[in-house]
Design an enzyme around this catalytic site. Structure first.
Site, PDB file in Angstrom:
ATOM      1  NE  ARG A   1      -4.067  -1.949   2.131  1.00  0.00           N
ATOM      2  CZ  ARG A   1      -3.976  -2.924   3.036  1.00  0.00           C
ATOM      3  NH1 ARG A   1      -3.050  -2.873   3.967  1.00  0.00           N
ATOM      4  NH2 ARG A   1      -4.825  -3.921   3.005  1.00  0.00           N
TER       5      ARG A   1
ATOM      6  CE  LYS B   1      -2.040  13.083 -14.926  1.00  0.00           C
ATOM      7  NZ  LYS B   1      -2.574  13.314 -16.290  1.00  0.00           N
TER       8      LYS B   1
ATOM      9  CD  GLU C   1       5.316  15.678 -23.131  1.00  0.00           C
ATOM     10  OE1 GLU C   1       4.754  16.671 -22.628  1.00  0.00           O
ATOM     11  OE2 GLU C   1       4.696  14.629 -23.403  1.00  0.00           O
TER      12      GLU C   1
ATOM     13  CE  LYS D   1       3.671  16.989 -15.204  1.00  0.00           C
ATOM     14  NZ  LYS D   1       3.928  15.722 -15.873  1.00  0.00           N
TER      15      LYS D   1
ATOM     16  CD  GLU E   1      -5.544  15.233 -15.722  1.00  0.00           C
ATOM     17  OE1 GLU E   1      -4.572  14.571 -15.354  1.00  0.00           O
ATOM     18  OE2 GLU E   1      -5.982  15.209 -16.868  1.00  0.00           O
TER      19      GLU E   1
ATOM     20  NE  ARG F   1      -1.321  16.404 -13.174  1.00  0.00           N
ATOM     21  CZ  ARG F   1      -0.621  15.666 -12.352  1.00  0.00           C
ATOM     22  NH1 ARG F   1      -0.809  15.782 -11.062  1.00  0.00           N
ATOM     23  NH2 ARG F   1       0.254  14.812 -12.800  1.00  0.00           N
TER      24      ARG F   1
ATOM     25  CG  ASN G   1      -3.909  15.495 -20.309  1.00  0.00           C
ATOM     26  OD1 ASN G   1      -2.985  14.700 -20.271  1.00  0.00           O
ATOM     27  ND2 ASN G   1      -4.798  15.608 -19.332  1.00  0.00           N
TER      28      ASN G   1
ATOM     29  CG  HIS H   1      -0.470  14.388 -23.964  1.00  0.00           C
ATOM     30  ND1 HIS H   1       0.135  15.590 -24.280  1.00  0.00           N
ATOM     31  CD2 HIS H   1       0.512  13.611 -23.431  1.00  0.00           C
ATOM     32  CE1 HIS H   1       1.417  15.543 -23.925  1.00  0.00           C
ATOM     33  NE2 HIS H   1       1.671  14.354 -23.412  1.00  0.00           N
TER      34      HIS H   1
ATOM     35  CG  HIS I   1      -2.778   9.357 -24.588  1.00  0.00           C
ATOM     36  ND1 HIS I   1      -3.400   9.856 -23.469  1.00  0.00           N
ATOM     37  CD2 HIS I   1      -1.454   9.489 -24.379  1.00  0.00           C
ATOM     38  CE1 HIS I   1      -2.474  10.283 -22.617  1.00  0.00           C
ATOM     39  NE2 HIS I   1      -1.290  10.068 -23.144  1.00  0.00           N
TER      40      HIS I   1
ATOM     41  CG  HIS J   1       4.532   9.815 -24.869  1.00  0.00           C
ATOM     42  ND1 HIS J   1       3.179   9.728 -25.132  1.00  0.00           N
ATOM     43  CD2 HIS J   1       4.681  10.879 -24.018  1.00  0.00           C
ATOM     44  CE1 HIS J   1       2.540  10.680 -24.471  1.00  0.00           C
ATOM     45  NE2 HIS J   1       3.422  11.387 -23.787  1.00  0.00           N
TER      46      HIS J   1
END
Lengths: 367, 367
Positions: free
Chosen positions: A124, A146, A188, A230, A240, A244, A248, A251, A255, A268
Site C-alpha cells: 500500500r 502520475k 514536451e 509543470k 487533475e 492540470r 494534456n 495528448h 494517446h 511517445h
C-alpha cells in the site's frame, strides 16, 4: 569518477507532500545524495536493458553495503504492462522487501511510470526516487506524480497519483541518449512553450537552434524551467480536477495514435509532436488560433525534426473511436485542450464530431 | 418492497476526505440514497456468486435508467487476486467506463477490498461506494480505506489507501449470512472490545449472549460502535504510521495462518480468532497481560464459537517464516500488537524468536 555539480534544486510543495528535484551533472555517482534518501536498508533498482549497461553499476556502487536488488525490464512502451509490473512485485516479495524499502526508477518515462505504480501499491505504498535518464522523463514524466501501466485497450488505463520522494536528474545521461529519443523529448518542451507564454515559446525556438547537448548549463536551464512550469500547475491541481488538464495539450490525439499503432510506431514524444499539431489545427479551424501561430508551431516542430502529420495509412474513423476511450472524457463528451495563442490554453468540451473529423483530415499527410 | 429505516449515520472526517456511513435496514432498496452518490451516469456493481442472487436485482433496479454493468466473481478469499482484478478492469474498459464512473462493492471484505483497489487505480482513481453484506465487512473492512489483493506469497501485498465515497450497511443482509460467516465477524467485534475498554469488552460479552440477529437495533448499535472505534483510530492515523497499527491486533498471526493454508481453511475472522488468542498468550507470557484476562478472552472466543488454537498439523517453524513476510516489519524486526488489558494495547518490537516460538507451542492444540 567525475565530480558532481548541481545547476538547480527545485522544491515541489504539494498539499500533502514535499520533495526536491536536483538537476546537475554526474549526480548519479553522488553516493551521499542517493543514500540520503533511503527509508530503510533495502533498495530495489528498476531499469531497462538499454540503461542498465550505462548507469546501473554506478548506482549499485552507492548501495554496496545494504540489500540492493535489481529488475531489468526490456526497453519500450510495449513493456509498460501488467507482466512487467508483476516482475517487480515478484522480486520485491521473493527478496522479502518490507514496508521501509526504497525503489529507484532508473530510466525514461516507462520505467518511471511503472516503478512509481509498483511503489504506490506494494504494501500500500513504499518510498520511491526518480532517476530520469531521458529528456522526456526529465522535463515531464518525473514531475507530477502520475504513475501507470497500459492496458491492451488503452494507455495509462491503470495507475495512481503518487509522488516521488525525490527526483535526481543527471544531464550527462542525455549525452548517451539516441538522437531520436532526444528529439522526442523536445516535443514536451515545445508543449511547455505553448502552455507558458509567447516569450518562453520564443526562447524554446532560440534554444533549439543551438547545440543543446554541448551546452549542459543551457540544457539544464531549459529542463528546470519546464519542471517549474509543470510544478506550478500540479501544485494548483494535484489530482487533475481543473487546470492540470491543460498539461494534456496534444495528448488526446497522441494517446489514440499510440494505441492505434500498438505503441510500436512512435516514441511517445513523437506522437505528441503530431498531437500538438492536431490540437493547434483544430484550434485554428474553430477560430481560436491564428494561422500565423499555427505556422510557427509547425516550423518549431520541423526544427525539432519531429513528425507533425498523421500518416495516410491511418484510418481516421478508427482513430476517432480510440479517442473516445480517452480518460479525459466526462459524461461521454470529448474534451480537448485548445489554444488561442502560446500561453493561452483552455479546455473545450464543445467540439463536434464533424469538426474533429475535418481537422483530422487536414492534419493527415496528402497523397 | 420493505421501507428503509435508518438507525445510525456516522460522519468520517479524514484530513483529505469526508464521507458518511449509513446503518439501517432495507436501505439497499433506497433508490434515492443510492442514486444520490453517483458521480456520472455509469455504474459498475462488483459482487460474488453468493451475494448476487440475494441482492443484485435490488441494486440494479435503482440504476435501470443509466448504464449499469456487473462483474460477478466467485466467492472466497482465494479469488482476491490479480485475475479477478483484471476481470473488473476488462469490464470497465470494454464497456467504456470513463473517469466519472461509480463502482459499487456489494459483498463482504473480499469484494470491498478488490473493488476499492480497482477504483483506486482505474483511470488513477474513480468513485466507489461500499455496500457491505457480511458482519466482518460491516464492522471492519468497510471503514479505513485499505484496499488490496493477495499475492501467492502473501495477503494484501498489493493495494492502496483509498477512501469510499460512502458506506451503506443494511443489517437485513446479516439475516441471510451463513452462521459460520456471522461468527467470523464476531472475531473483529471482540478485537474492538480488546482495543477500546474493559467496559466495551464486557458489553460485547453481554451482547453475544443475546440472539443478535433477532434484535436489529441492538446489532446495529454494536456495528456502529465498532465503526466509531475504528474511525477514531483511522482519523488520527490514516496511513498507518502510528496508532493505526493497533488495529492489527491478532493479525500478524492470522495472516500467517491464512497464507500457510492458502486462504482455504479458515474465513479471515476465524483466523483472527486464533490470532487474538495467540497475541493475548504472547502478552501474558511476556508478563503484560493477567491470566484472568487471557482466560476471559478465551471464554469470549468460545462463546462466539470461534477457533482459538493452532491446529496440531501446522508446522510452527514454517508459520514463523511466513510471519516474517508480514507488512508490519520495519528494519527486519517483527513487531507485535500486545495487550496489558482490554483497552490498553501497544506495539512491541522486542519479541525474541524464542519467546514467539514458545508462545506458538502453547497456543497449539495438544496431542
Amino acid at each position: 569518477m567525475a565530480k558532481s555539480e548541481f545547476f538547480h534544486e527545485i522544491n515541489i510543495n504539494l498539499p500533502t507532500h514535499e520533495y526536491k528535484i536536483h538537476i546537475g551533472k554526474a549526480c548519479l555517482s553522488n553516493v551521499d545524495l542517493l543514500n540520503g534518501y533511503l527509508a530503510g536498508t533495502q533498495v530495489l533498482i528498476v531499469t531497462n536493458t538499454t540503461v542498465a549497461p550505462l548507469y546501473l553499476l554506478e548506482i549499485q556502487r552507492a548501495f554496496s553495503s545494504i540489500q540492493c536488488d535489481v529488475v531489468v525490464l526490456p526497453d519500450g512502451e510495449v513493456y509498460k504492462n501488467q507482466h512487467s509490473l508483476n516482475q517487480i512485485f515478484d522480486t520485491l516479495i521473493t527478496h522479502h522487501h518490507h514496508r521501509d524499502t526504497t525503489l529507484f526508477a532508473l530510466g525514461g518515462g516507462v520505467i518511471g511510470d511503472i516503478t512509481g505504480f509498483a511503489a504506490s501499491t506494494y504494501h500500500r505504498g513504499v518510498r520511491f526516487i526518480q532517476l530520469p535518464t531521458t529528456l522526456l522523463a526529465q522535463v515531464d514524466a518525473s514531475v507530477g506524480g502520475k504513475t501507470a501501466i497500459n492496458h491492451p485497450l488503452g494507455k495509462n488505463m491503470i495507475g495512481s497519483f503518487y509522488q516521488p520522494h525525490a527526483v535526481i536528474m543527471d544531464v550527462n545521461t542525455l549525452q548517451s541518449l539516441p538522437e531520436r529519443e532526444f528529439r522526442a523529448g523536445l516535443a514536451e518542451i515545445i508543449k511547455y512553450g505553448l502552455l507558458e507564454s509567447r516569450a518562453f515559446f520564443k526562447r524554446v525556438h532560440d534554444d533549439l537552434q543551438q547545440n543543446l547537448l554541448s551546452n549542459p548549463p543551457l540544457l539544464a536551464d531549459l529542463v528546470a524551467h519546464c519542471c517549474e512550469i509543470k510544478a506550478k500547475i500540479v501544485q494548483e491541481d494535484e489530482r487533475e480536477l481543473g487546470k492540470r488538464a491543460l498539461l494534456n495539450l496534444g495528448h488526446t490525439f497522441a494517446h489514440a495514435l499510440e494505441a492505434y499503432t500498438k505503441y510500436e510506431r512512435w516514441l511517445h514524444g513523437e506522437a505528441v509532436g503530431i498531437g500538438l499539431y492536431c490540437a493547434a489545427l483544430l484550434s485554428q479551424r474553430m477560430g481560436y488560433l491564428s494561422e500565423i501561430d499555427l505556422h510557427s508551431l509547425d516550423k518549431l516542430l520541423q526544427l525539432a525534426q519531429l513528425p507533425r502529420r498523421i500518416p495516410k495509412d491511418i484510418n481516421l474513423d478508427k482513430l476517432m473511436q480510440l479517442m473516445f476511450h480517452d480518460k479525459k472524457i466526462l459524461q461521454n463528451k470529448l474534451r480537448f485542450v485548445l489554444l488561442r495563442a502560446p500561453g493561452d490554453c483552455f479546455v473545450e468540451s464543445k467540439v463536434s464530431h464533424e469538426e474533429l473529423h475535418q481537422s483530422l483530415i487536414s492534419a493527415q499527410e496528402g497523397e
